[in-house]
Write a protein that holds these residues in place. Structure first.
Motif, PDB file in Angstrom:
ATOM      1  N   ARG A  62       0.867  -1.178   0.000  1.00 47.92           N
ATOM      2  CA  ARG A  62       0.000   0.000   0.000  1.00 47.92           C
ATOM      3  C   ARG A  62       0.898   1.220   0.000  1.00 47.92           C
ATOM      4  NH1 ARG A  62      -5.338  -1.725   1.602  1.00 47.92           N
ATOM      5  NH2 ARG A  62      -5.974   0.258   0.733  1.00 47.92           N
ATOM      6  N   THR A  63       0.424   2.309  -0.572  1.00 47.09           N
ATOM      7  CA  THR A  63       1.194   3.540  -0.640  1.00 47.09           C
ATOM      8  C   THR A  63       0.426   4.653   0.052  1.00 47.09           C
ATOM      9  OG1 THR A  63       2.137   2.856  -2.749  1.00 47.09           O
ATOM     10  CG2 THR A  63       2.340   5.182  -2.180  1.00 47.09           C
ATOM     11  N   ILE A  64       1.124   5.354   0.948  1.00 49.92           N
ATOM     12  CA  ILE A  64       0.524   6.478   1.666  1.00 49.92           C
ATOM     13  C   ILE A  64       1.250   7.737   1.242  1.00 49.92           C
ATOM     14  CG2 ILE A  64       0.026   7.495   3.913  1.00 49.92           C
ATOM     15  CD1 ILE A  64       0.253   4.636   5.075  1.00 49.92           C
ATOM     16  N   ASN A  65       0.511   8.715   0.735  1.00 50.38           N
ATOM     17  CA  ASN A  65       1.070  10.018   0.377  1.00 50.38           C
ATOM     18  C   ASN A  65       0.692  11.025   1.446  1.00 50.38           C
ATOM     19  OD1 ASN A  65       2.134   9.144  -2.138  1.00 50.38           O
ATOM     20  ND2 ASN A  65       0.100   9.326  -3.031  1.00 50.38           N
ATOM     21  N   ILE A  66       1.670  11.810   1.876  1.00 48.76           N
ATOM     22  CA  ILE A  66       1.420  12.868   2.856  1.00 48.76           C
ATOM     23  C   ILE A  66       1.788  14.185   2.182  1.00 48.76           C
ATOM     24  CG2 ILE A  66       1.937  13.720   5.165  1.00 48.76           C
ATOM     25  CD1 ILE A  66       3.041  10.823   5.703  1.00 48.76           C
ATOM     26  N   TYR A  67       0.813  15.066   2.041  1.00 50.08           N
ATOM     27  CA  TYR A  67       1.024  16.327   1.333  1.00 50.08           C
ATOM     28  C   TYR A  67       1.439  17.442   2.285  1.00 50.08           C
ATOM     29  CZ  TYR A  67      -0.986  13.908  -2.615  1.00 50.08           C
ATOM     30  OH  TYR A  67      -1.213  13.007  -3.619  1.00 50.08           O
ATOM     31  N   ARG A  68       1.850  18.556   1.714  1.00 44.24           N
ATOM     32  CA  ARG A  68       2.346  19.710   2.497  1.00 44.24           C
ATOM     33  C   ARG A  68       1.345  20.180   3.532  1.00 44.24           C
ATOM     34  NH1 ARG A  68       4.846  23.219  -2.509  1.00 44.24           N
ATOM     35  NH2 ARG A  68       6.349  21.620  -3.068  1.00 44.24           N
ATOM     36  N   GLY A  70      -0.737  18.437   5.111  1.00 44.51           N
ATOM     37  CA  GLY A  70      -1.050  17.393   6.077  1.00 44.51           C
ATOM     38  C   GLY A  70      -2.087  16.403   5.598  1.00 44.51           C
ATOM     39  N   ALA A  71      -2.593  16.600   4.372  1.00 39.64           N
ATOM     40  CA  ALA A  71      -3.582  15.666   3.826  1.00 39.64           C
ATOM     41  C   ALA A  71      -2.927  14.301   3.612  1.00 39.64           C
ATOM     42  CB  ALA A  71      -4.131  16.195   2.506  1.00 39.64           C
ATOM     43  N   ILE A  72      -3.691  13.249   3.939  1.00 42.91           N
ATOM     44  CA  ILE A  72      -3.191  11.880   3.817  1.00 42.91           C
ATOM     45  C   ILE A  72      -4.014  11.167   2.759  1.00 42.91           C
ATOM     46  CG2 ILE A  72      -2.814   9.711   5.037  1.00 42.91           C
ATOM     47  CD1 ILE A  72      -2.825  11.399   7.650  1.00 42.91           C
ATOM     48  N   VAL A  73      -3.319  10.494   1.825  1.00 41.49           N
ATOM     49  CA  VAL A  73      -3.982   9.763   0.755  1.00 41.49           C
ATOM     50  C   VAL A  73      -3.427   8.340   0.736  1.00 41.49           C
ATOM     51  CG1 VAL A  73      -4.366   9.642  -1.728  1.00 41.49           C
ATOM     52  CG2 VAL A  73      -4.339  11.856  -0.596  1.00 41.49           C
ATOM     53  N   LEU A  74      -4.335   7.369   0.867  1.00 41.02           N
ATOM     54  CA  LEU A  74      -3.957   5.956   0.832  1.00 41.02           C
ATOM     55  C   LEU A  74      -4.384   5.389  -0.509  1.00 41.02           C
ATOM     56  CD1 LEU A  74      -2.973   3.303   2.169  1.00 41.02           C
ATOM     57  CD2 LEU A  74      -5.297   3.023   3.034  1.00 41.02           C
ATOM     58  N   ASP A  75      -3.424   5.039  -1.350  1.00 43.79           N
ATOM     59  CA  ASP A  75      -3.707   4.476  -2.681  1.00 43.79           C
ATOM     60  C   ASP A  75      -4.753   5.304  -3.429  1.00 43.79           C
ATOM     61  OD1 ASP A  75      -1.933   2.375  -2.214  1.00 43.79           O
ATOM     62  OD2 ASP A  75      -3.499   1.095  -1.373  1.00 43.79           O
ATOM     63  N   SER A  76      -4.530   6.581  -3.545  1.00 44.17           N
ATOM     64  CA  SER A  76      -5.372   7.549  -4.253  1.00 44.17           C
ATOM     65  C   SER A  76      -6.740   7.780  -3.595  1.00 44.17           C
ATOM     66  CB  SER A  76      -5.567   7.155  -5.727  1.00 44.17           C
ATOM     67  OG  SER A  76      -6.427   6.054  -5.847  1.00 44.17           O
ATOM     68  N   GLN A  77      -6.882   7.405  -2.320  1.00 45.71           N
ATOM     69  CA  GLN A  77      -8.124   7.640  -1.581  1.00 45.71           C
ATOM     70  C   GLN A  77      -7.811   8.510  -0.365  1.00 45.71           C
ATOM     71  OE1 GLN A  77      -9.764   4.072   0.064  1.00 45.71           O
ATOM     72  NE2 GLN A  77     -11.378   5.143   1.175  1.00 45.71           N
ATOM     73  N   PRO A  78      -8.350   9.733  -0.289  1.00 45.27           N
ATOM     74  CA  PRO A  78      -8.105  10.583   0.877  1.00 45.27           C
ATOM     75  C   PRO A  78      -8.679   9.953   2.141  1.00 45.27           C
ATOM     76  CG  PRO A  78      -9.103  11.843  -0.912  1.00 45.27           C
ATOM     77  CD  PRO A  78      -9.167  10.395  -1.297  1.00 45.27           C
ATOM     78  N   VAL A  79      -7.894   9.952   3.221  1.00 43.63           N
ATOM     79  CA  VAL A  79      -8.312   9.349   4.480  1.00 43.63           C
ATOM     80  C   VAL A  79      -7.851  10.218   5.648  1.00 43.63           C
ATOM     81  CG1 VAL A  79      -8.340   6.959   3.658  1.00 43.63           C
ATOM     82  CG2 VAL A  79      -6.245   7.907   4.580  1.00 43.63           C
ATOM     83  N   THR A  80      -8.493  10.015   6.796  1.00 39.55           N
ATOM     84  CA  THR A  80      -8.021  10.628   8.033  1.00 39.55           C
ATOM     85  C   THR A  80      -7.098   9.625   8.719  1.00 39.55           C
ATOM     86  OG1 THR A  80      -9.834   9.732   9.348  1.00 39.55           O
ATOM     87  CG2 THR A  80     -10.200  11.886   8.275  1.00 39.55           C
ATOM     88  N   ARG A  85      -5.714   4.061   9.996  1.00 38.59           N
ATOM     89  CA  ARG A  85      -5.397   3.013  10.964  1.00 38.59           C
ATOM     90  C   ARG A  85      -6.338   1.822  10.800  1.00 38.59           C
ATOM     91  NH1 ARG A  85      -6.314   5.793  15.233  1.00 38.59           N
ATOM     92  NH2 ARG A  85      -4.334   6.881  15.132  1.00 38.59           N
ATOM     93  N   SER A  86      -7.639   2.066  10.666  1.00 36.21           N
ATOM     94  CA  SER A  86      -8.593   0.958  10.564  1.00 36.21           C
ATOM     95  C   SER A  86      -8.463   0.224   9.225  1.00 36.21           C
ATOM     96  CB  SER A  86     -10.020   1.449  10.771  1.00 36.21           C
ATOM     97  OG  SER A  86     -10.381   2.348   9.746  1.00 36.21           O
ATOM     98  N   ILE A  87      -8.236   0.945   8.141  1.00 37.34           N
ATOM     99  CA  ILE A  87      -8.074   0.300   6.826  1.00 37.34           C
ATOM    100  C   ILE A  87      -6.820  -0.570   6.819  1.00 37.34           C
ATOM    101  CG2 ILE A  87      -7.566   0.730   4.388  1.00 37.34           C
ATOM    102  CD1 ILE A  87      -9.351   3.240   4.616  1.00 37.34           C
ATOM    103  N   LEU A  88      -5.726  -0.031   7.350  1.00 40.10           N
ATOM    104  CA  LEU A  88      -4.482  -0.808   7.375  1.00 40.10           C
ATOM    105  C   LEU A  88      -4.587  -2.013   8.307  1.00 40.10           C
ATOM    106  CD1 LEU A  88      -1.702   1.930   7.288  1.00 40.10           C
ATOM    107  CD2 LEU A  88      -2.472   0.445   5.440  1.00 40.10           C
ATOM    108  N   ALA A  89      -5.299  -1.851   9.428  1.00 36.47           N
ATOM    109  CA  ALA A  89      -5.471  -2.982  10.349  1.00 36.47           C
ATOM    110  C   ALA A  89      -6.268  -4.099   9.668  1.00 36.47           C
ATOM    111  CB  ALA A  89      -6.160  -2.528  11.627  1.00 36.47           C
ATOM    112  N   ALA A  90      -7.322  -3.737   8.933  1.00 38.62           N
ATOM    113  CA  ALA A  90      -8.120  -4.743   8.218  1.00 38.62           C
ATOM    114  C   ALA A  90      -7.289  -5.416   7.129  1.00 38.62           C
ATOM    115  CB  ALA A  90      -9.361  -4.087   7.618  1.00 38.62           C
TER     116      ALA A  90
END
Length: 142
Positions: A62-68, A70-80, A85-90
């Motif tokens: 999986r790829t996590i992008n962290i933008y300037r 503070g926005a977090i994007v997991l595989d092209s899906q914005p997440v908090t 944490r819950s997506i990665l745990a699953a």
């Protein structure tokens, strides 16, 4: 004086290895044909079900992008952070060898990157990678 022919000059060719290979191939094809014949004779009718979708392949990275900002994007899906944490745990429960690559913007705050690392650790991810670009870190990007 007998005439010499061109055949007299040629060395004798040993065909034994070639005959051995052909014989082994014949045996292989005879045996494999027999196995498929046995499979056809099995009197088994598998159950039929409707409305099934194909199995999705388990993502191993999986790829996590962290933008300037503070926005977090997991595989092209914005997440908090909580969603991350819950997506990665699953995903980790589904595949224990899950690997995560973190790509933080060079101008993102250290706090944002550290929070993502902690979220990964809380989800049970042990293999983290950090993406960087080659270049001189003393010169500023435009």
């Amino acid at each position: 004086m007998p005439l010499k022919t061109h055949q007299d000059d040629l060395p004798a060719i040993n065909l034994t290895p070639m005959i051995d290979i052909v014989f082994n191939l014949i045996i292989f094809f005879m045996v494999s044909t027999r196995f498929t014949e046995i499979e056809r004779k099995v009197d088994l009718s598998v159950p039929r079900v409707g409305g099934t979708a194909g199995l999705s392949e388990v993502q191993k990275t999986r790829t996590i992008n962290i933008y300037r900002d503070g926005a977090i994007v997991l595989d092209s899906q914005p997440v908090t952070l909580t969603e991350l944490r819950s997506i990665l745990a699953a995903a980790h429960r589904q595949y224990e060898g899950l690997k995560v690559t973190i790509r933080g913007d060079g101008l993102a705050t250290h706090q944002s990157v550290a929070a993502v690392i902690v979220a990964c650790q809380q989800a049970g991810i042990v293999e983290l990678g950090f993406a960087v670009a080659p270049g001189d870190p003393t010169t500023k990007a435009r």
